[in-house]
Structures are given as C-alpha cells and as structure tokens.
Scaffold this motif. Structure first.
Motif, PDB file in Angstrom:
ATOM      1  N   HIS A 193       0.733  -1.074  -0.098  1.00 17.71           N
ATOM      2  CA  HIS A 193      -0.028   0.388  -0.059  1.00 17.71           C
ATOM      3  C   HIS A 193       1.023   1.208  -0.206  1.00 17.71           C
ATOM      4  O   HIS A 193       0.232   2.068   0.038  1.00 17.71           O
ATOM      5  CB  HIS A 193      -0.882  -0.327   1.059  1.00 17.71           C
ATOM      6  N   TYR A 194       2.246   1.092  -0.089  1.00 20.07           N
ATOM      7  CA  TYR A 194       2.944   2.414  -0.025  1.00 20.07           C
ATOM      8  C   TYR A 194       2.544   2.707  -1.165  1.00 20.07           C
ATOM      9  O   TYR A 194       3.018   4.926  -0.659  1.00 20.07           O
ATOM     10  CB  TYR A 194       4.459   2.213   0.594  1.00 20.07           C
ATOM     11  N   LYS A 195       2.751   2.762  -2.285  1.00 18.90           N
ATOM     12  CA  LYS A 195       2.715   4.519  -2.874  1.00 18.90           C
ATOM     13  C   LYS A 195       1.387   4.368  -2.520  1.00 18.90           C
ATOM     14  O   LYS A 195       1.622   6.265  -2.796  1.00 18.90           O
ATOM     15  CB  LYS A 195       2.164   3.706  -4.709  1.00 18.90           C
ATOM     16  N   GLN A 196       0.452   4.359  -2.690  1.00 21.29           N
ATOM     17  CA  GLN A 196      -1.254   5.209  -2.674  1.00 21.29           C
ATOM     18  C   GLN A 196      -0.678   5.781  -1.419  1.00 21.29           C
ATOM     19  O   GLN A 196      -1.606   6.755  -0.901  1.00 21.29           O
ATOM     20  CB  GLN A 196      -1.842   3.822  -2.815  1.00 21.29           C
ATOM     21  N   ASN A 197      -0.389   4.867  -0.334  1.00 20.84           N
ATOM     22  CA  ASN A 197      -0.381   5.741   0.997  1.00 20.84           C
ATOM     23  C   ASN A 197       0.385   7.331   1.065  1.00 20.84           C
ATOM     24  O   ASN A 197       0.453   8.417   1.397  1.00 20.84           O
ATOM     25  CB  ASN A 197       0.019   4.798   2.487  1.00 20.84           C
ATOM     26  N   LEU A 198       2.074   7.571   0.187  1.00 25.06           N
ATOM     27  CA  LEU A 198       2.750   8.229  -0.048  1.00 25.06           C
ATOM     28  C   LEU A 198       2.008   9.128  -1.427  1.00 25.06           C
ATOM     29  O   LEU A 198       1.868  10.638  -0.604  1.00 25.06           O
ATOM     30  CB  LEU A 198       4.478   8.240  -0.529  1.00 25.06           C
ATOM     31  N   GLN A 199       1.326   8.622  -2.104  1.00 28.77           N
ATOM     32  CA  GLN A 199       0.166   9.827  -3.205  1.00 28.77           C
ATOM     33  C   GLN A 199      -1.163  10.453  -1.971  1.00 28.77           C
ATOM     34  O   GLN A 199      -0.599  11.442  -2.068  1.00 28.77           O
ATOM     35  CB  GLN A 199      -0.011   9.260  -4.208  1.00 28.77           C
ATOM     36  N   ASN A 200      -1.494   9.699  -1.378  1.00 33.90           N
ATOM     37  CA  ASN A 200      -2.397   9.766   0.123  1.00 33.90           C
ATOM     38  C   ASN A 200      -1.955  11.020   0.354  1.00 33.90           C
ATOM     39  O   ASN A 200      -1.884  12.390   1.107  1.00 33.90           O
ATOM     40  CB  ASN A 200      -2.823   9.420   1.001  1.00 33.90           C
ATOM     41  N   LEU A 201      -0.831  11.124   1.030  1.00 34.12           N
ATOM     42  CA  LEU A 201       0.617  12.185   2.081  1.00 34.12           C
ATOM     43  C   LEU A 201       0.446  13.279   1.633  1.00 34.12           C
ATOM     44  O   LEU A 201       0.516  13.739   2.330  1.00 34.12           O
ATOM     45  CB  LEU A 201       1.429  11.484   2.892  1.00 34.12           C
ATOM     46  N   VAL A 202       0.967  13.270   0.085  1.00 33.42           N
ATOM     47  CA  VAL A 202       1.385  14.163  -0.023  1.00 33.42           C
ATOM     48  C   VAL A 202       0.128  15.038  -0.428  1.00 33.42           C
ATOM     49  O   VAL A 202       0.264  16.602  -0.632  1.00 33.42           O
ATOM     50  CB  VAL A 202       2.564  14.071  -1.696  1.00 33.42           C
ATOM     51  N   ALA A 203      -0.517  14.123  -1.097  1.00 35.43           N
ATOM     52  CA  ALA A 203      -1.868  15.241  -1.065  1.00 35.43           C
ATOM     53  C   ALA A 203      -2.399  16.500  -0.169  1.00 35.43           C
ATOM     54  O   ALA A 203      -2.931  16.658  -0.306  1.00 35.43           O
ATOM     55  CB  ALA A 203      -3.151  13.831  -2.550  1.00 35.43           C
ATOM     56  N   ALA A 204      -2.533  15.322   0.912  1.00 35.17           N
ATOM     57  CA  ALA A 204      -3.137  16.105   2.158  1.00 35.17           C
ATOM     58  C   ALA A 204      -1.877  16.829   2.548  1.00 35.17           C
ATOM     59  O   ALA A 204      -2.831  18.529   2.510  1.00 35.17           O
ATOM     60  CB  ALA A 204      -3.317  14.809   3.517  1.00 35.17           C
ATOM     61  N   TYR A 205      -1.128  17.520   2.305  1.00 38.35           N
ATOM     62  CA  TYR A 205      -0.346  18.065   2.523  1.00 38.35           C
ATOM     63  C   TYR A 205      -0.702  19.192   2.294  1.00 38.35           C
ATOM     64  O   TYR A 205      -0.374  20.445   2.421  1.00 38.35           O
ATOM     65  CB  TYR A 205       1.450  18.039   2.238  1.00 38.35           C
ATOM     66  N   ARG A 206      -0.826  19.264   0.810  1.00 37.75           N
ATOM     67  CA  ARG A 206      -0.586  19.855  -0.527  1.00 37.75           C
ATOM     68  C   ARG A 206      -2.190  20.742  -0.246  1.00 37.75           C
ATOM     69  O   ARG A 206      -2.342  22.004   0.103  1.00 37.75           O
ATOM     70  CB  ARG A 206      -0.748  19.767  -1.316  1.00 37.75           C
ATOM     71  N   PRO A 212      -0.919  23.759  -4.024  1.00 39.24           N
ATOM     72  CA  PRO A 212      -1.706  22.599  -4.708  1.00 39.24           C
ATOM     73  C   PRO A 212      -0.308  21.731  -5.402  1.00 39.24           C
ATOM     74  O   PRO A 212       0.100  20.629  -5.958  1.00 39.24           O
ATOM     75  CB  PRO A 212      -2.832  23.023  -5.746  1.00 39.24           C
ATOM     76  N   GLU A 213       0.958  22.521  -5.883  1.00 40.60           N
ATOM     77  CA  GLU A 213       1.609  22.499  -6.397  1.00 40.60           C
ATOM     78  C   GLU A 213       3.305  21.944  -4.868  1.00 40.60           C
ATOM     79  O   GLU A 213       4.362  22.381  -5.566  1.00 40.60           O
ATOM     80  CB  GLU A 213       2.330  23.403  -7.112  1.00 40.60           C
ATOM     81  N   LEU A 214       2.867  22.116  -4.175  1.00 32.28           N
ATOM     82  CA  LEU A 214       3.843  22.059  -3.122  1.00 32.28           C
ATOM     83  C   LEU A 214       4.958  20.605  -3.396  1.00 32.28           C
ATOM     84  O   LEU A 214       4.863  19.824  -3.471  1.00 32.28           O
ATOM     85  CB  LEU A 214       2.962  21.318  -1.316  1.00 32.28           C
ATOM     86  N   LYS A 215       6.206  21.504  -3.076  1.00 28.75           N
ATOM     87  CA  LYS A 215       7.503  20.687  -3.998  1.00 28.75           C
ATOM     88  C   LYS A 215       7.604  19.701  -2.837  1.00 28.75           C
ATOM     89  O   LYS A 215       7.466  19.896  -1.545  1.00 28.75           O
ATOM     90  CB  LYS A 215       9.318  21.550  -4.366  1.00 28.75           C
TER      91      LYS A 215
END
Length: 291
Positions: A193-206, A212-215
């Motif tokens: 589940h790591y890929k989806q969890n990482l993408q969710n994390l980045v989206a949540a920070y943004r 919306p374009e947080l590096k």
C-alpha cells in the motif's frame, strides 16, 4: 575522527540578493533516519564555528523546540543514542542541508519545521487518513498505535507559520523533505500500500497547506530486507513510481550496495551515521535548489 562538511568557499559562492525579512521554510518528516543518528560532537571545529556564525539565520523547530525557544539547539539530546552508539547529541539531514543552502544563498534565512518518530509506518502513524484499525495493523505497541504524526506535523507547521505572521515576518514555503519507509518494508500489507499511501500523504499536505504544487523531495530507502523479503524492493519501487507520476516530487536515489558508500551507516545497517547524514543533507539541499 571528526567528520568534515566541505562547503563552497566565500569567493565561489553565488551572491544572491534576498529580502532580509523573508524566511524560506522547509518541512521535514519521517521516521528514525529523519530524526537522525549523526554525532554532533564529531563535526569538525570549522563546521561548528560556521553554525555559531549563522545564528538566527537558521532555525530548526521540532516537537521539543518551538520557534519561540530562547535557547535554540541544532542537535537533539538522546539517551537512547548514547546507549546504542556512544554519543548523546544527535542531528539529522537538516543540518548539512541548511549549511549547504546558506553557503549557496549567504543572505537568506531558513526555517526547518520537522516531525520524526522512529519505527513508525506510513500505513499507520503517518497516515493522513488515520484510523485505529490501520494503526493497530501497522504499528507495534499501544503508544505508537495512538500516534497521529501527520496531524501533529500539520499543527506544528500551522502554529509556526502563524507566529511568523504575528511577528510580521514574510515567508515562503520551499517544500517538504520525506525520509521514511523502512518500517513499511516489514509486512505485505504496508509495503503493497506504500505508493497509494505516499500519494495520499503528499495530497494531504498540499490540501492542508493550500499549496497545490507543493514541492516534495523523497529519499529512497535502502535497508536490507528483514521480516518480509519483498518489502524493501516494493517500497523503493513505490517511491520511484510516485515521483515519476508527479512533476513536483523529486526522488533521491540510493544504492542497496551493503558497503553503503553513498550514505554510510552505523553497524546496524539501518541508520545513517555522521557521514551518511551529512551526505543526505547535502543531497536534500541540491534537490531543493534544483526546484
């Protein structure tokens, strides 16, 4: 032997004009390698002198140290590290990163806001969609199962930025540095589940930070497989795929060569030693500069 951090000489530094009141903010998050096991006392005298010279030009905010702290420290005091490695004053990648950034931009001020906790999972304690079921499935022990690290980091960030605003200090959010994933290698549930969890994390920070374009700079894990043989490769691949799919994520590749020549480690073959933390910090700095 003292560890030496080589920086550009003053004569070769690009002279960058910056707003004296503006602070460049870098968020940093992860588990034990982000917390750091570098030996602060092993830094050479020139590096320590440089850190003293920088003074308020660099600030590190952690759970233990708020931005209002009067006695600001650039290291963490850890009895655990004293027992395990023989030294008490530790640092993570933020130290060499800040030294490198200020060598390139000598007039600029930098602020790091960091939350890191060893042995925690992106599926559990770091999950922005935290639930008790996920925490119990991913974390060991009642205390870690109660941690909500994403929410804690967001609160820490918001409080710090609010303080800057109250003080009339302009700031710019440069991005997020992420150094985590070792814990997620030890089971199929977490690794797959790591890929989806990482993408969710980045989206949540943004979303939470209205950026919306947080590096985001992701350091690729490189530990040897332990409990779950496929775990390391699954997480490393997930980190690469998440970076490939997002133009605002930069991956810091690492080697699985057990000599750890790129980022040297302690005897446990998991945690970066003083030189490893210096190398990691300099690489983080290069990635943020490249943005």
């Amino acid at each position: 032997m003292a560890s030496i951090l080589c920086l550009p000489s003053a004569s070769t530094q690009p002279q960058v004009k910056a707003e004296s009141a503006q602070v460049q903010v870098i968020l940093m998050a992860g588990q034990s390698n982000m917390a750091g096991a570098g030996n602060f006392d092993a830094l050479d005298p020139k590096t320590k002198a440089r850190l003293r010279q920088l003074g308020d030009q660099i600030t590190i905010v952690t759970k233990r140290q708020s931005i209002q702290a009067t006695n600001k420290q650039l290291f963490t005091e850890s009895k655990y590290h004293l027992k395990k490695y023989g030294f008490e004053r530790t640092f993570g990648p933020e130290l060499a990163m800040l030294l490198t950034l200020t060598a390139t931009h000598p007039e600029q001020r930098y602020l790091v806001i960091k939350t890191a906790y060893g042995g925690t999972s992106l599926h559990g304690a770091w999950n922005p969609n935290w639930s008790q079921d996920k925490a119990q499935a991913a974390e060991q022990g009642a205390y870690k199962q109660s941690l909500k690290l994403f929410a804690e980091h967001i609160q820490q960030i918001q409080q710090t930025l609010a303080y800057l605003t109250q003080q009339g200090t302009n700031y710019r959010l440069l991005g997020l540095g992420w150094l985590q994933g070792e814990n997620d290698t030890n089971s199929a549930l977490k690794a797959m589940h790591y890929k989806q969890n990482l993408q969710n994390l980045v989206a949540a920070y943004r979303t939470q930070l209205a950026q919306p374009e947080l590096k985001v700079v992701v350091a690729q894990i490189n530990m040897q497989a332990k409990k779950y043989p496929e775990g390391t490769n699954l997480v490393r691949t997930a980190q690469q795929q998440a970076a490939d799919a997002d133009p605002f994520i930069r991956l810091l590749p690492t080697s699985l060569d057990p000599s750890w020549i790129d980022y040297p480690k302690h005897f446990d073959n998991v945690h970066y030693n003083t030189k490893g933390q210096i190398n990691m910090g300099k690489t983080f700095a290069s990635a943020f500069l490249s943005f």
